[in-house]
Write a protein that holds these residues in place. Sequence first.
Motif, mmCIF file in Angstrom:
data_model
loop_
_atom_site.group_PDB
_atom_site.id
_atom_site.type_symbol
_atom_site.label_atom_id
_atom_site.label_comp_id
_atom_site.label_asym_id
_atom_site.label_seq_id
_atom_site.Cartn_x
_atom_site.Cartn_y
_atom_site.Cartn_z
ATOM 1 N N CYS A 51 -16.397 16.027 -58.465
ATOM 2 C CA CYS A 51 -15.149 15.995 -58.133
ATOM 3 C C CYS A 51 -14.513 16.731 -59.650
ATOM 4 O O CYS A 51 -14.919 16.358 -60.480
ATOM 5 N N ARG A 53 -11.954 16.616 -60.825
ATOM 6 C CA ARG A 53 -10.841 15.658 -61.681
ATOM 7 C C ARG A 53 -11.555 14.610 -62.521
ATOM 8 O O ARG A 53 -11.282 14.347 -63.875
ATOM 9 N N CYS A 54 -12.613 14.079 -61.936
ATOM 10 C CA CYS A 54 -13.397 12.839 -62.816
ATOM 11 C C CYS A 54 -14.755 13.222 -63.056
ATOM 12 O O CYS A 54 -15.464 12.616 -63.505
ATOM 13 N N CYS A 64 -12.451 13.532 -55.527
ATOM 14 C CA CYS A 64 -13.152 12.331 -54.889
ATOM 15 C C CYS A 64 -12.042 11.390 -54.364
ATOM 16 O O CYS A 64 -10.850 11.359 -54.724
ATOM 17 N N CYS A 67 -10.307 9.118 -56.802
ATOM 18 C CA CYS A 67 -9.178 10.026 -57.645
ATOM 19 C C CYS A 67 -7.894 10.219 -56.802
ATOM 20 O O CYS A 67 -6.924 10.165 -57.361
ATOM 21 N N ARG A 235 -21.984 7.002 -59.657
ATOM 22 C CA ARG A 235 -21.253 5.968 -59.378
ATOM 23 C C ARG A 235 -21.861 4.419 -59.290
ATOM 24 O O ARG A 235 -21.291 3.593 -59.634
#
Length: 237
Positions: A51, A53-54, A64, A67, A235
């Motif tokens: 992702c 962003r993260c 994802c 996010c 995760r």
Amino acid sequence: MSISLRPFLKAGRTIGHALLGQDCLLCQAASREKLLCEACARELPFTALACPRCAAPGAATAECGACIADPPHFDASRAAFVYTFPVDALVQSLKYGGQLALAGLFAQEWYRRCGGARGPDLIVPLPLHPARLAERGFNQAAEIAKVLSRLSGIAMDARLARRVRNTAAQTALPWRERATNVRGAFACNSDLGGLNIAVVDDVMTTGATLDEFARTLKKNGAARVENWVIARTTRDV
Ligand SMILES: [Zn+2]
Ligand SMILES: [Zn+2]
């Protein structure tokens, strides 16, 4: 101590040798002046798809679901590695074994894999609480950031913000309590009007601490915050 670290620490004598520039830290093959031999360096766990962003490893390059559902305060994250063996053992050796040379290795690997493109205005290491700093003797994020600053030519400011609350270790808490645990953890008295800031940290887990830090920087005027992290957990860690 994680299970994965045990075999690594058994090689304590070898770690000493490696720092003198003789053997690879992981396989003990000759590595000349380097900490890792070329084969081990090549095999460090890396994910090409994450992702943006993260930095959570995923199957696509789009943001994802987490996010999109609950956008964090930071704008982007780039991780050099997945936080799994042997990267986890190397990170723990830097933090708890005081193997500071690893900060240089991590910064170089990050820069080689993720550097370039349009750079931010300033590099800021995630601050450590003064009590934690006194206990450890150094801030691993600042050690990595120093080398990244040198490699990228972007200035570093380690005094821009402070950690004012010595929060419980995030790993000891259930995921949903981590955001509450870090609320109000940082203070910043600088005017960051319009700056693009890269925040450096060693490991990104839920991203709750980095989210709170980005919130603090943006409250003080930062236009954009991106995270430069050495390793990202998957995760399910
Ligand atoms: Zn090796
Ligand atoms: Zn994401």
